[in-house]
Design a protein around this motif. Structure first.
Motif, short mmCIF file in Angstrom:
data_model
loop_
_atom_site.label_atom_id
_atom_site.label_comp_id
_atom_site.label_asym_id
_atom_site.label_seq_id
_atom_site.Cartn_x
_atom_site.Cartn_y
_atom_site.Cartn_z
N VAL A 226 -7.77 -3.03 11.29
CA VAL A 226 -8.11 -1.88 10.46
C VAL A 226 -7.22 -1.85 9.21
N LEU A 227 -5.92 -2.09 9.40
CA LEU A 227 -5.02 -2.10 8.26
C LEU A 227 -5.35 -3.22 7.28
N SER A 228 -5.69 -4.38 7.80
CA SER A 228 -6.05 -5.48 6.89
C SER A 228 -7.34 -5.18 6.14
N ALA A 229 -8.29 -4.51 6.81
CA ALA A 229 -9.53 -4.13 6.12
C ALA A 229 -9.24 -3.12 5.01
N LEU A 230 -8.36 -2.15 5.30
CA LEU A 230 -8.00 -1.17 4.27
C LEU A 230 -7.28 -1.84 3.10
N LEU A 231 -6.40 -2.78 3.41
CA LEU A 231 -5.71 -3.49 2.33
C LEU A 231 -6.68 -4.30 1.48
N MET A 232 -7.66 -4.89 2.11
CA MET A 232 -8.66 -5.65 1.34
C MET A 232 -9.44 -4.71 0.42
N VAL A 233 -9.78 -3.52 0.92
CA VAL A 233 -10.49 -2.55 0.08
C VAL A 233 -9.62 -2.17 -1.12
N PHE A 234 -8.35 -1.86 -0.86
CA PHE A 234 -7.46 -1.50 -1.96
C PHE A 234 -7.25 -2.66 -2.91
N ALA B 50 -3.51 -4.82 -17.38
CA ALA B 50 -2.72 -3.63 -17.07
C ALA B 50 -1.81 -3.85 -15.87
N GLY B 51 -1.36 -5.06 -15.63
CA GLY B 51 -0.46 -5.32 -14.51
C GLY B 51 -1.16 -5.40 -13.17
N GLY B 52 -2.44 -5.69 -13.15
CA GLY B 52 -3.20 -5.78 -11.90
C GLY B 52 -2.81 -6.99 -11.08
N GLY B 53 -2.26 -7.99 -11.72
CA GLY B 53 -1.86 -9.20 -11.01
C GLY B 53 -0.73 -8.95 -10.03
N TYR B 54 0.25 -8.14 -10.43
CA TYR B 54 1.38 -7.85 -9.55
C TYR B 54 0.95 -7.04 -8.33
N SER B 55 0.09 -6.08 -8.54
CA SER B 55 -0.35 -5.25 -7.39
C SER B 55 -1.17 -6.09 -6.42
N MET B 56 -1.93 -7.04 -6.95
CA MET B 56 -2.72 -7.89 -6.07
C MET B 56 -1.81 -8.79 -5.23
N ILE B 57 -0.77 -9.33 -5.83
CA ILE B 57 0.18 -10.18 -5.10
C ILE B 57 0.90 -9.36 -4.04
N ILE B 58 1.31 -8.15 -4.39
CA ILE B 58 1.99 -7.28 -3.42
C ILE B 58 1.08 -6.96 -2.24
N MET B 59 -0.17 -6.68 -2.50
CA MET B 59 -1.12 -6.39 -1.41
C MET B 59 -1.30 -7.59 -0.49
N VAL C 124 0.89 -10.01 0.04
CA VAL C 124 2.13 -10.18 0.80
C VAL C 124 2.19 -9.16 1.94
N VAL C 125 1.83 -7.92 1.66
CA VAL C 125 1.84 -6.88 2.70
C VAL C 125 0.85 -7.23 3.80
N MET C 126 -0.31 -7.75 3.45
CA MET C 126 -1.30 -8.13 4.45
C MET C 126 -0.78 -9.28 5.32
N ILE D 60 1.74 -7.84 7.78
CA ILE D 60 1.07 -7.10 8.86
C ILE D 60 0.47 -8.07 9.87
N PHE D 61 -0.18 -9.11 9.40
CA PHE D 61 -0.74 -10.10 10.33
C PHE D 61 0.36 -10.74 11.16
N TYR D 62 1.50 -11.03 10.53
CA TYR D 62 2.59 -11.66 11.27
C TYR D 62 3.10 -10.74 12.38
N PHE D 63 3.39 -9.49 12.06
CA PHE D 63 3.99 -8.59 13.05
C PHE D 63 3.01 -8.10 14.11
N PHE D 64 1.72 -8.01 13.80
CA PHE D 64 0.77 -7.49 14.77
C PHE D 64 -0.02 -8.57 15.51
N LEU D 65 -0.14 -9.76 14.96
CA LEU D 65 -0.95 -10.78 15.60
C LEU D 65 -0.16 -12.04 15.98
N ILE D 66 0.58 -12.60 15.07
CA ILE D 66 1.22 -13.89 15.30
C ILE D 66 2.47 -13.75 16.18
#
Length: 132
Positions: free
Chosen positions: A13-21, A40-49, A51-53, A56-62
């Motif tokens: 669910v969190l990964s799906a929400l991150l993909m939407v954002f 407008a700096g969209g590249g940095y926010s995309m990289i941060i998203m 990395v966060v995803m 999340i995959f590492y701590f919840f799945l791997i």
């Protein structure tokens, strides 16, 4: 097992929400870039998203999967003569011989002996009175 399913569902669910954002951020960055003529700096926010995803995959799945594999390997390496085991095929028996890559166990009172690979053991029970 139930807790593991909850963690996996939460991660999905969190990964799906991150993909939407992530996609929403790309769309707004593209719209603002076309209006202003600059990004407008969209590249940095995309990289941060992304990395966060990954985090999340590492701590919840791997990570939980690696812990489970490590526990199973420790259980298989600590097998001793007299332990009750259950195989991945559902056979239950008592260990009579431990080798480096396999074990021999008896399935019943009539002393039917079967040799299987250690990786085929799903769980270990308690030692019998003869072992103690």
């Amino acid at each position: 097992m139930k807790l593991n399913r909850i963690f996996r569902a939460t991660a999905l669910v969190l990964s799906a929400l991150l993909m939407v954002f992530l996609f929403a951020g790309c769309a707004t960055a593209d719209a603002s870039a076309s209006a202003d003529g600059t990004a407008a700096g969209g590249g940095y926010s995309m990289i941060i998203m992304i990395v966060v995803m990954v985090v999340i995959f590492y701590f919840f799945l791997i990570r939980p999967e690696n812990k489970k594999k490590k526990q199973a390997e420790e259980m298989r390496s600590s097998l001793a003569v007299g332990d009750q085991i259950t195989t991945i095929g559902g056979m239950i028996g008592r260990i009579v011989m431990v080798k480096s890559e396999s074990i021999v166990f008896e399935t019943s009172e009539d002393r039917v002996r079967i040799e299987i690979a250690k990786w085929a053991i799903s769980s270990k029970g308690k030692q019998t009175e003869e072992q103690k």
